[in-house]
Motif scaffolding. Structure first.
Motif, PDB file in Angstrom:
ATOM      1  N   ALA A 119     -60.207 -82.492  43.027  1.00 30.35           N
ATOM      2  CA  ALA A 119     -58.948 -82.255  42.320  1.00 30.35           C
ATOM      3  C   ALA A 119     -58.141 -81.142  42.978  1.00 30.35           C
ATOM      4  O   ALA A 119     -56.927 -81.278  43.164  1.00 30.35           O
ATOM      5  N   LYS A 120     -58.795 -80.058  43.349  1.00 34.57           N
ATOM      6  CA  LYS A 120     -58.073 -78.953  43.981  1.00 34.57           C
ATOM      7  C   LYS A 120     -57.526 -79.373  45.339  1.00 34.57           C
ATOM      8  O   LYS A 120     -56.399 -79.036  45.686  1.00 34.57           O
ATOM      9  N   THR A 121     -58.319 -80.106  46.091  1.00 29.24           N
ATOM     10  CA  THR A 121     -57.878 -80.550  47.412  1.00 29.24           C
ATOM     11  C   THR A 121     -56.680 -81.477  47.296  1.00 29.24           C
ATOM     12  O   THR A 121     -55.709 -81.353  48.046  1.00 29.24           O
ATOM     13  N   ARG A 122     -56.739 -82.400  46.365  1.00 30.49           N
ATOM     14  CA  ARG A 122     -55.613 -83.313  46.150  1.00 30.49           C
ATOM     15  C   ARG A 122     -54.377 -82.545  45.682  1.00 30.49           C
ATOM     16  O   ARG A 122     -53.258 -82.832  46.108  1.00 30.49           O
ATOM     17  N   PHE A 123     -54.585 -81.582  44.786  1.00 30.77           N
ATOM     18  CA  PHE A 123     -53.476 -80.763  44.307  1.00 30.77           C
ATOM     19  C   PHE A 123     -52.816 -80.033  45.474  1.00 30.77           C
ATOM     20  O   PHE A 123     -51.590 -80.039  45.612  1.00 30.77           O
ATOM     21  N   VAL A 124     -53.626 -79.409  46.322  1.00 31.17           N
ATOM     22  CA  VAL A 124     -53.093 -78.655  47.463  1.00 31.17           C
ATOM     23  C   VAL A 124     -52.329 -79.577  48.409  1.00 31.17           C
ATOM     24  O   VAL A 124     -51.244 -79.226  48.887  1.00 31.17           O
TER      25      VAL A 124
ATOM     26  N   GLY B 219     -36.381 -86.581  45.719  1.00 33.47           N
ATOM     27  CA  GLY B 219     -37.175 -87.628  45.073  1.00 33.47           C
ATOM     28  C   GLY B 219     -38.629 -87.590  45.502  1.00 33.47           C
ATOM     29  O   GLY B 219     -39.547 -87.738  44.688  1.00 33.47           O
ATOM     30  N   PHE B 220     -38.850 -87.369  46.797  1.00 32.44           N
ATOM     31  CA  PHE B 220     -40.205 -87.272  47.324  1.00 32.44           C
ATOM     32  C   PHE B 220     -40.931 -86.078  46.701  1.00 32.44           C
ATOM     33  O   PHE B 220     -42.088 -86.194  46.278  1.00 32.44           O
ATOM     34  N   SER B 221     -40.258 -84.930  46.647  1.00 38.27           N
ATOM     35  CA  SER B 221     -40.875 -83.726  46.085  1.00 38.27           C
ATOM     36  C   SER B 221     -41.220 -83.912  44.618  1.00 38.27           C
ATOM     37  O   SER B 221     -42.298 -83.498  44.170  1.00 38.27           O
ATOM     38  N   TYR B 222     -40.319 -84.532  43.875  1.00 34.26           N
ATOM     39  CA  TYR B 222     -40.593 -84.792  42.454  1.00 34.26           C
ATOM     40  C   TYR B 222     -41.838 -85.667  42.313  1.00 34.26           C
ATOM     41  O   TYR B 222     -42.719 -85.379  41.509  1.00 34.26           O
ATOM     42  N   ASN B 223     -41.902 -86.720  43.129  1.00 33.88           N
ATOM     43  CA  ASN B 223     -43.051 -87.637  43.093  1.00 33.88           C
ATOM     44  C   ASN B 223     -44.348 -86.898  43.411  1.00 33.88           C
ATOM     45  O   ASN B 223     -45.356 -87.061  42.716  1.00 33.88           O
ATOM     46  N   ARG B 224     -44.350 -86.087  44.450  1.00 31.41           N
ATOM     47  CA  ARG B 224     -45.558 -85.359  44.847  1.00 31.41           C
ATOM     48  C   ARG B 224     -45.929 -84.292  43.823  1.00 31.41           C
ATOM     49  O   ARG B 224     -47.110 -84.039  43.590  1.00 31.41           O
ATOM     50  N   LEU B 225     -44.939 -83.651  43.207  1.00 32.06           N
ATOM     51  CA  LEU B 225     -45.252 -82.653  42.186  1.00 32.06           C
ATOM     52  C   LEU B 225     -45.865 -83.303  40.949  1.00 32.06           C
ATOM     53  O   LEU B 225     -46.766 -82.737  40.326  1.00 32.06           O
ATOM     54  N   LYS B 226     -45.398 -84.486  40.586  1.00 27.94           N
ATOM     55  CA  LYS B 226     -46.005 -85.221  39.468  1.00 27.94           C
ATOM     56  C   LYS B 226     -47.461 -85.565  39.802  1.00 27.94           C
ATOM     57  O   LYS B 226     -48.344 -85.450  38.949  1.00 27.94           O
ATOM     58  N   ALA B 227     -47.698 -85.990  41.042  1.00 25.56           N
ATOM     59  CA  ALA B 227     -49.072 -86.295  41.465  1.00 25.56           C
ATOM     60  C   ALA B 227     -49.923 -85.027  41.461  1.00 25.56           C
ATOM     61  O   ALA B 227     -51.097 -85.059  41.065  1.00 25.56           O
ATOM     62  N   ALA B 228     -49.343 -83.910  41.880  1.00 29.41           N
ATOM     63  CA  ALA B 228     -50.075 -82.646  41.886  1.00 29.41           C
ATOM     64  C   ALA B 228     -50.437 -82.223  40.460  1.00 29.41           C
ATOM     65  O   ALA B 228     -51.539 -81.727  40.212  1.00 29.41           O
ATOM     66  N   LEU B 229     -49.527 -82.445  39.519  1.00 35.62           N
ATOM     67  CA  LEU B 229     -49.833 -82.136  38.116  1.00 35.62           C
ATOM     68  C   LEU B 229     -50.992 -82.985  37.613  1.00 35.62           C
ATOM     69  O   LEU B 229     -51.878 -82.492  36.913  1.00 35.62           O
ATOM     70  N   LYS B 230     -50.978 -84.254  37.976  1.00 33.53           N
ATOM     71  CA  LYS B 230     -52.061 -85.151  37.566  1.00 33.53           C
ATOM     72  C   LYS B 230     -53.389 -84.688  38.168  1.00 33.53           C
ATOM     73  O   LYS B 230     -54.420 -84.698  37.495  1.00 33.53           O
TER      74      LYS B 230
END
Length: 186
Positions: free
Chosen positions: A55-60, A102-113
């Motif tokens: 989870a941490k690795t994916r978040f980073v 749009g890309f940043s929003y998408n990646r930040l949502k994934a990082a939250l998950k």
């Protein structure tokens, strides 16, 4: 025109592989009954807050891509004055900024998950959820050229808060600039 022997061997190998694979995919009714029984077994509770592997690795990784795209195509051109009316290359900069937003929003949502899969990260990132949701409408504003200063500043603030939250939870986020093709894929 003669065909090289290598091509014939490759074509023959592929045909045989496809033929064997297609015939091996058939199943009898007992296999179907077994898979149906497995599907109706008691379901286990899965939630987004359940522990995830890495989870941490994916978040980073996700937060790093969001930070890199934001800095490269939103913050840097904004500081250079590329979003101002009459600036050379303004339209291209605004389109790139919209895609990066749009890309940043998408990646930040994934990082939250991903952060929800780690208890420490979940606590650190939880206050940022509303801020990240607020980014949803900003890519369109960037593409149109509306209030670019406010949008760029908002992205910069949210990215810095996500970086700080990750650092406080032991998952330091470093900027990773995605390629232009990654931006268009989202």
């Amino acid at each position: 025109m003669p065909v090289p022997i290598r091509r014939l061997i490759v074509a023959l190998t592929l045909c045989c592989t496809l033929f064997v694979g297609a015939t091996a995919c058939g199943s009898d009714s007992t296999d179907q009954q077994t898979s149906a029984a497995a599907a109706t077994a008691t379901p286990t509770g899965t939630s987004s807050a359940e522990k995830q592997k890495f989870a941490k690795t994916r978040f980073v990784a996700n937060a790093g891509l969001a930070a890199g795209a934001t800095y490269q195509w939103i913050v840097k051109p904004w500081k250079a004055g590329k979003f101002k009316k009459g600036a050379k290359g303004r339209k291209v900069a605004l389109v790139k900024a919209g895609l990066a937003g749009g890309f940043s929003y998408n990646r930040l949502k994934a990082a939250l998950k991903n952060a929800q899969g780690d208890p420490t990260l979940a606590k650190a990132v939880a206050p940022l959820t509303a801020g990240i949701e607020a980014l949803k409408s900003l890519p369109a504003k960037l593409r149109k050229g509306d209030s670019t200063d406010g949008a760029a500043n908002t992205y910069d603030d949210i990215i810095n808060k996500v970086k700080d939250a990750g650092k406080s939870a032991g998952a330091e986020v470093k900027d990773q600039v995605p390629s232009a093709s990654e931006l268009t894929k989202g």
